[in-house]
Design an enzyme around this catalytic site. Structure first.
Site, PDB file in Angstrom:
ATOM      1  N   THR A 161       0.833  -1.200   0.000  1.00  0.00           N
ATOM      2  CA  THR A 161       0.000   0.000   0.000  1.00  0.00           C
ATOM      3  C   THR A 161       0.866   1.248   0.000  1.00  0.00           C
ATOM      4  OG1 THR A 161      -1.710  -1.188   1.228  1.00  0.00           O
ATOM      5  CG2 THR A 161      -1.885   1.198   1.183  1.00  0.00           C
TER       6      THR A 161
ATOM      7  N   TYR B 183       4.261 -11.867   6.552  1.00  0.00           N
ATOM      8  CA  TYR B 183       3.243 -11.385   5.614  1.00  0.00           C
ATOM      9  C   TYR B 183       3.062 -12.436   4.523  1.00  0.00           C
ATOM     10  CZ  TYR B 183       0.998  -7.942   2.439  1.00  0.00           C
ATOM     11  OH  TYR B 183       0.150  -7.257   1.614  1.00  0.00           O
TER      12      TYR B 183
ATOM     13  N   LYS C 128       0.426 -11.403   9.167  1.00  0.00           N
ATOM     14  CA  LYS C 128      -0.592 -10.769   8.334  1.00  0.00           C
ATOM     15  C   LYS C 128      -0.938 -11.740   7.210  1.00  0.00           C
ATOM     16  CE  LYS C 128      -1.431  -6.906   5.189  1.00  0.00           C
ATOM     17  NZ  LYS C 128      -0.827  -5.735   4.475  1.00  0.00           N
TER      18      LYS C 128
END
Length: 290
Positions: A41, A128, A156
């Site tokens: 992001t 992640y 995550k």
């Protein structure tokens, strides 16, 4: 609650928009969200090391008093280790480390990759799993090897696959499972997820936090976040969230760096509708958003 923070850029020059970045960060302080910098992001792969250090210098001067993690480069071990060493100069709380990009390592390669980085991190690490970006899923067998590392605290999980999420939760019950997709938080909470790493909280952190708390209590009722997913998924993240932040005048430009392009989002109408829905939701719930 963690916010996967955008990196705003100025028009044309594509230099970092520090004023816009501060506005996004201040919104997180209001509801005590943690922040993750330089992930997908945040377009971390498009930022130079010098740019990232300047951003960290700027953020440290803000003295935000919220947890801040930095994503770690995931394409070269020496680069990843060097970035962790450079981060020792800053009062960061930890790191986000994904499976390596492009190379698609197997169980042993992943285990050794993460072991090397966990050994030098000396700060909390969030793994992640995002196979649609890296090309490979986090190995369950590697996670079993890593699960007792003291600095490994969370995962995550952004595969969108509940079966995979369940496998990770079973393999490493000590590690906090975090949902990596806003709209899937209710489903992940049934697997024992402890929270969310959110894109949407860049703009509406208090609304998202309320939604996460509802999910953790098992009483989520609204369809707003499914509708948000439909609107945001019309272009690759972070194209849509930057456009939404620009519509709300939180950042000055919706520019992204190549190979992303803001022109891949051809229609802003769905985002305008989403913005109106959010305002109605906020008003209905009596939630304050700065």
């Amino acid at each position: 609650m963690w916010t996967a923070c955008v990196t705003p850029f100025k028009d044309h020059s594509l230099n970092v928009d520090y004023e816009g970045l501060e506005r996004v960060l201040r919104k997180q302080v209001s509801c005590e969200n943690g922040v993750i910098l330089f992930g997908s992001t945040g377009e971390g792969i498009s930022l130079s090391t010098e740019e990232k250090r300047k951003i960290l210098d700027f953020i440290m001067r803000l003295d935000l008093n919220i947890p801040i993690f930095s994503a770690v480069p995931t394409y070269n071990l020496d680069s990843a280790m060097d970035w962790i060493k450079q981060c020792q100069d800053y009062a960061l709380q930890g790191y986000l480390i994904s499976t390596p990009l492009y190379t698609c390592p197997g169980d042993e390669g992943q285990a050794q990759w993460f072991q090397a980085l966990l050994t030098i991190s000396q700060r909390p690490v969030m793994l992640y799993n995002v196979p649609r970006r890296t090309g490979v899923s986090l190995s369950v067998e590697a996670l079993k090897i890593l699960k007792d590392y003291p600095f490994l605290v969370s995962l995550k999980e952004s595969s969108g696959c509940l079966k995979s999420a369940f496998s990770y939760a079973q393999a490493a019950p000590r590690i906090d499972l975090l949902c990596g997709d806003d709209h899937l938080m209710p489903a992940y909470s049934t697997l024992g997820a402890k929270g969310l790493v959110s894109v949407l909280s860049n703009i509406w952190p208090n609304l998202v936090k309320h939604y996460v708390q509802e999910s953790l209590e098992g009483c989520w009722k609204r369809s707003f976040f499914w509708e948000a997913q439909q609107a945001l998924s019309k272009a690759t993240n972070p194209v849509s969230i930057k456009a939404l932040l620009r519509l709300a005048n939180i950042i000055s430009s919706d520019m992204v760096r190549l190979p992303l392009s803001k022109n891949d989002l051809s229609d802003l109408q769905s985002l305008r509708v989403l913005q109106q829905l959010a305002l109605e939701e906020i008003k209905c719930l009596g939630i304050f958003e700065e």
